[in-house]
Design a protein around this motif. Structure first.
Motif, mmCIF file in Angstrom:
data_model
loop_
_atom_site.group_PDB
_atom_site.id
_atom_site.type_symbol
_atom_site.label_atom_id
_atom_site.label_comp_id
_atom_site.label_asym_id
_atom_site.label_seq_id
_atom_site.Cartn_x
_atom_site.Cartn_y
_atom_site.Cartn_z
ATOM 1 N N LEU A 169 -12.713 -4.912 -10.599
ATOM 2 C CA LEU A 169 -11.446 -4.985 -10.257
ATOM 3 C C LEU A 169 -10.867 -6.031 -11.381
ATOM 4 N N GLN A 170 -11.605 -7.114 -11.910
ATOM 5 C CA GLN A 170 -11.128 -8.138 -12.574
ATOM 6 C C GLN A 170 -10.298 -7.872 -13.439
ATOM 7 N N PRO A 171 -10.273 -6.630 -14.515
ATOM 8 C CA PRO A 171 -9.392 -6.458 -15.682
ATOM 9 C C PRO A 171 -7.964 -5.984 -15.033
ATOM 10 N N PHE A 172 -8.156 -5.957 -13.747
ATOM 11 C CA PHE A 172 -6.567 -5.373 -13.040
ATOM 12 C C PHE A 172 -6.226 -6.322 -12.285
ATOM 13 N N LEU A 173 -6.954 -7.438 -11.958
ATOM 14 C CA LEU A 173 -6.467 -8.211 -10.938
ATOM 15 C C LEU A 173 -5.262 -9.133 -11.057
ATOM 16 N N GLN A 174 -5.014 -9.795 -12.461
ATOM 17 C CA GLN A 174 -3.697 -10.475 -12.832
ATOM 18 C C GLN A 174 -2.482 -9.629 -12.481
ATOM 19 N N GLN A 175 -2.656 -8.417 -12.925
ATOM 20 C CA GLN A 175 -1.712 -7.428 -12.575
ATOM 21 C C GLN A 175 -1.365 -7.245 -11.125
ATOM 22 N N PHE A 176 -2.308 -7.035 -10.448
ATOM 23 C CA PHE A 176 -2.035 -6.616 -8.838
ATOM 24 C C PHE A 176 -1.802 -7.903 -8.244
ATOM 25 N N VAL A 177 -2.030 -9.162 -8.464
ATOM 26 C CA VAL A 177 -1.495 -10.445 -7.859
ATOM 27 C C VAL A 177 0.022 -10.417 -8.200
ATOM 28 N N LYS A 178 0.295 -10.316 -9.313
ATOM 29 C CA LYS A 178 1.770 -10.150 -9.638
ATOM 30 C C LYS A 178 2.472 -9.048 -8.796
ATOM 31 N N ASP A 179 1.850 -8.010 -8.760
ATOM 32 C CA ASP A 179 2.684 -6.819 -7.973
ATOM 33 C C ASP A 179 2.678 -7.224 -6.526
ATOM 34 N N VAL A 180 1.734 -7.734 -6.083
ATOM 35 C CA VAL A 180 1.736 -8.141 -4.462
ATOM 36 C C VAL A 180 2.796 -9.290 -4.064
ATOM 37 N N TRP A 181 2.665 -10.193 -5.193
ATOM 38 C CA TRP A 181 3.492 -11.181 -5.054
ATOM 39 C C TRP A 181 5.006 -10.811 -5.049
ATOM 40 N N GLU A 182 5.398 -10.091 -5.968
ATOM 41 C CA GLU A 182 6.886 -9.479 -5.953
ATOM 42 C C GLU A 182 7.172 -8.659 -5.037
ATOM 43 N N LEU A 183 6.211 -7.937 -4.345
ATOM 44 C CA LEU A 183 6.554 -7.215 -3.153
ATOM 45 C C LEU A 183 6.608 -7.881 -1.891
ATOM 46 N N LEU A 184 5.980 -9.035 -1.883
ATOM 47 C CA LEU A 184 6.046 -9.789 -0.547
ATOM 48 C C LEU A 184 7.201 -10.535 -0.543
ATOM 49 N N VAL A 185 7.606 -11.233 -1.748
ATOM 50 C CA VAL A 185 8.893 -11.951 -1.650
ATOM 51 C C VAL A 185 10.452 -10.881 -1.549
ATOM 52 N N SER A 186 10.038 -9.757 -1.714
ATOM 53 C CA SER A 186 11.326 -8.843 -1.770
ATOM 54 C C SER A 186 11.397 -8.211 -0.459
ATOM 55 N N ILE A 187 10.514 -8.299 0.478
ATOM 56 C CA ILE A 187 10.275 -7.528 1.825
ATOM 57 C C ILE A 187 11.241 -8.601 2.819
ATOM 58 N N PRO A 188 12.183 -7.916 3.605
ATOM 59 C CA PRO A 188 12.899 -8.599 4.330
ATOM 60 C C PRO A 188 12.146 -8.949 5.622
ATOM 61 N N GLU A 189 12.706 -9.628 6.520
ATOM 62 C CA GLU A 189 11.947 -9.941 7.882
ATOM 63 C C GLU A 189 12.142 -8.890 8.788
ATOM 64 N N GLY A 190 11.186 -8.802 9.877
ATOM 65 C CA GLY A 190 11.446 -7.766 10.772
ATOM 66 C C GLY A 190 10.006 -7.135 11.057
ATOM 67 N N GLU A 191 9.697 -6.696 12.387
ATOM 68 C CA GLU A 191 8.583 -5.875 13.005
ATOM 69 C C GLU A 191 8.320 -4.995 12.157
ATOM 70 N N ARG A 192 9.073 -4.168 11.673
ATOM 71 C CA ARG A 192 8.717 -3.023 10.659
ATOM 72 C C ARG A 192 7.790 -3.190 9.800
#
Length: 804
Positions: free
Chosen positions: A314-337
């Protein structure tokens, strides 16, 4: 029509030669009977439901029953309710009978089994939507038992149904494949597992990659077509689940060869954003996540699987995935859903922080961003947490202190900060301490929600401080950079002392804190702290009085460094015993807490620690325990509560009787009527405990065997419901306490010739049981007997021999 006829042909098979009942033909009379009993099962009336289930169970072994049931489910002339009820009954029938219990006759012939397997895939793909899932579950039941040894054609047949032009049908196929292969993600990595997965891949790997390509292409093509996109993202979700199942044991060569392409699909799914409601919300309008977030959750799980098991690849793709997940997390609103998506995303970051590639977080600014934008927001007390605290406290406790919060964003955020602290202890402690100071300032400033800031601060301090620990001992080693003593003195103890003022969540947090750090709390404050625990037992808030009881139990169990001396002296406990028992039993009197196992466990601990000194309170304690026992004996609902109740009773008998043996009759007077209810109503949950308590009382009875015990023994020697079930299966849980009770009586009776006729009867019944019990029953019984019983049995035998 052709399909229907084919299915009927498959089921026109002969039964075993020994079958003597008439066949159940497919005709309107039998169909009407089947419909009627399916309606009765859904009547909501217990008597009618039981009668209908008994009838259908008795019909299951009749030749033609399965054929009749499937005819009803398959026929589009039947109403949807009957088809659905028939499908559910068919699924449950398979669950009971596909792998029949050893003692039960197999009610499915080999021909019927083969017929079901030949038609179930086509059947599943041809029925209306609501039935597809149920038939898929039926197929899974069969596959768990027969695939691959007895059903080698399953995967090839499913793959043959895949269509690149019809994703509605393909989704049904993919969902079924996913359910079949899902268990393989957790197999051990050995030759057999790898051969099994390779056998599946031989048929599935090429179509899987082709489907990923086609789905990705069509998602771009359909733009804002909600219906088409919903179908395509559903397909992508099933494909991603299949990917996880086939990569869980080891990394197959085909996936390694095409890894870059598979990872590009996952990247595209993670960065996909839309405002289309059909993708973001559940079909039924509930708070469950929409299909896009379900897919992104699965992708996070997939890349977490890779960082844990295939991190080098996974190492060659790791930096990109950390960025993808980071940006996804900060974009998600609060809520049980969004709870599960956030949890899976943070778990991925946490896994990266614990891997050999943790240095992606090495920049101090990155660490600050992680704390500020990922950790602290996801440690916040949510609306769902607040609802659980007030309305579903048992669920709140299960998640908060019983270790069942692994699937919450709060637990994931805690794991992330702990993972980062291990690699960057100085930096993470310094950064987190600054945020803790800000949170406590927000709390001090007041406001309706100010308490939520302190809640996060306490949670963050705990996550930052505990290095190693166990449920039994609490925190064992800690992060020395955190001034835990100062935090306790300034932020925790003042909150406990000002109870009942203050917010109840903060009181619960503080009790949890002192429970976690009980090894680090200085001895000088233990008396004041214990007073706080006793006072907080009076709280009407379930979580608060439960945590207070938990602290009492844990602190009374603590020992000094010698491993023997209690940290809280026994005399100190005896001085406060009156208040302790009064408040514990008062809490147990509240309807919401009447089966609270933590409160009852605290009762057990207090009684056990005192080891006496209870004579003055004996009457009160016997009354209270007997009252609770009388209530729960009529409706046992909480096994652990029941266990602690009988443990408290046993400890109470030992402690009180040791001081004054004349109290035994009082126990018998209170308890025997309840024991009679237990035995008469065959309350199986309580019978082993009942026999143990009876034996304990009899051992302590200064008058020996009284009439109450004599009257009971003949009933104890009747096998059914006492030693064995009506079906002849030994009730192993009853045997040791029963034998102990008989041992005690035999030992007493051996010196009392007035009971010789009764002893002869016992010996006769024991002999009868030896001849009628199963061999396993005898083994359990003999192993339960002590040498004392055999000695007494020998004395009785020799005495009778000399007489006769």
């Amino acid at each position: 029509y052709h399909f229907h006829s084919t299915l009927l042909f498959l089921f026109i098979v002969s039964r075993r030669d020994s079958f003597s009942a008439p066949a159940m033909e497919i005709n309107e009379e039998n169909l009407a009977t089947l419909r009627h009993h399916l309606d009765e099962i859904n009547s909501g009336k217990k008597e009618r439901i039981d009668a209908a289930e008994r009838f259908l169970r008795s019909a299951e072994s009749t030749h033609g029953f399965v054929r009749l049931l499937l005819h009803l489910v398959m026929s589009d002339k039947e109403n949807d309710w009957h088809r659905l009820g028939g499908a559910i009954y068919f699924k449950n029938f398979l669950k009971r009978n596909w792998v029949p219990p050893s003692e039960k006759e197999d009610c499915l012939s080999e021909q019927e089994r083969n017929g079901i397997k030949q038609m179930i895939v086509d059947f599943m793909l041809s029925v209306p939507g609501p039935l597809v899932e149920i038939m898929g579950e039926s197929l899974k039941i069969i596959s768990l038992a027969d695939f691959p040894e007895k059903w080698e054609t399953l995967i090839p047949e499913l793959v043959s149904k895949i269509s690149m032009e019809d994703f509605e049908t393909t989704n049904g196929v993919l969902q079924t494949i996913s359910s079949v292969v899902a268990p393989y993600e957790y197999l051990e990595n050995n030759e057999k597992s790898n051969q099994l997965i390779q056998m599946i891949l031989d048929h599935l790997q090429e179509p899987l990659l082709q489907l990923f390509r086609e789905v990705t292409k069509l998602i771009e093509k359909h733009g804002s077509n909600e219906k088409a996109l919903f179908t395509l993202f559903t397909a992508a979700l099933h494909l991603s689940k299949i990917f996880a199942a086939l990569n869980g044991v080891d990394l197959p060569a085909y996936f390694e060869d095409n890894l870059e392409e598979f990872m590009s699909f996952f990247h595209n799914f993670l960065v996909y954003r839309t405002e289309l409601e059909m993708l973001l919300e559940a079909e039924d309008g509930s708070e469950t996540p929409g299909v896009l977030h379900q897919l992104q959750t699965q992708v996070c799980d997939n890349i977490t699987l890779y960082i844990q098991k295939h991190e080098e690849e996974l190492q060659p793709f790791l930096q990109q995935f950390v960025k993808d997940v980071w940006e996804l997390l900060v974009s998600i609103p609060e809520g049980e859903r969004h709870e599960q998506l956030v949890t899976s995303g943070v778990k991925f970051l946490s896994s990266v922080s614990k891997s050999v590639y943790f240095d992606v977080f090495s920049d101090e600014d990155t660490l600050k961003q992680v704390c500020e934008r990922i950790v602290i927001p996801n440690m916040k007390f949510t609306d769902q947490d607040e609802m659980n605290f007030e309305d579903v406290p048992v669920e709140y406790i299960r998640r908060d202190i019983e270790g069942s919060d692994w699937d919450t964003r709060r637990r994931a955020a805690c794991d992330l900060i702990m993972g980062l602290r291990k690699k960057f202890e100085q930096e993470v402690t310094s950064i987190s301490s600054a945020y803790i100071g800000e949170l406590l300032s927000q709390y001090a400033a007041g406001g309706d929600d100010g308490w939520k800031s302190k809640d996060v601060a306490i949670f963050l301090v705990t996550a930052l401080t505990v290095t190693t620990g166990t449920q039994r001992e609490g925190a064992i080693t800690i992060n020395e950079l955190v001034p835990i003593g100062e935090f306790f003195e300034n932020q925790i103890m003042p909150e406990l002392k000002r109870y009942p003022e203050g917010h109840m969540v903060i009181h619960a947090d503080c009790l949890k804190f002192v429970s976690t750090f009980r090894q680090q709390i200085p001895a000088s404050v233990l008396p004041d702290l214990f007073e706080c625990f006793i006072k907080m037992l009076t709280s009407d808030v379930y979580v608060v009085n439960t945590y207070a009881a938990g602290c009492i139990d844990k602190y009374l169990a603590m020992r000094e460094s010698d491993g023997k001396t209690p940290r809280i002296p026994v005399e100190a406990v005896r001085k406060q015993a009156g208040a302790l028992f009064e408040r514990l039993f008062a809490a147990l009197d509240r309807p919401a807490s009447e089966n609270n196992e933590y409160l009852m466990k605290a009762v057990v601990r207090v009684v056990a620690v005192m080891k006496g000194g209870m004579k003055a309170m004996a009457g009160l304690l016997i009354d209270q325990v007997a009252k609770i026992l009388n209530r729960v004996a009529r409706n046992p609902v909480q096994p652990m509560f029941n266990h602690y109740l009988f443990e408290a009773l046993a400890a109470l008998i030992r402690g009180v009787v040791a001081e004054d043996a004349s109290t035994v009759p009082a126990f018998e007077e209170h308890l025997f009527p309840i024991f009679n209810i237990v035995l008469e109503n065959n309350v199986s949950e309580f019978t082993p405990y009942t026999f143990q308590i009876m034996a304990l009382l009899l051992e302590s009875q200064p008058k020996g065997v009284t009439e109450a015990y004599v009257a009971l023994l003949p009933n104890l020697m009747i096998p059914e419901n006492i030693w064995e079930t009506p079906e002849g299966t030994i009730i192993e849980g009853n045997v040791p306490p029963l034998v102990r009770l008989i041992e005690v009586r035999t030992h007493i009776l051996v010196h009392d010739w007035a009971y010789i006729p009764f002893v002869i009867l016992c010996l006769f019944i024991v002999r009868l049981i030896i001849h009628t019990f199963s061999s396993s029953s005898i083994i359990v019984m003999v192993l339960s007997l002590s040498h004392r019983f055999f000695y007494d049995f020998f004395v009785i035998h020799m005495s009778l021999s000399s007489i006769f």
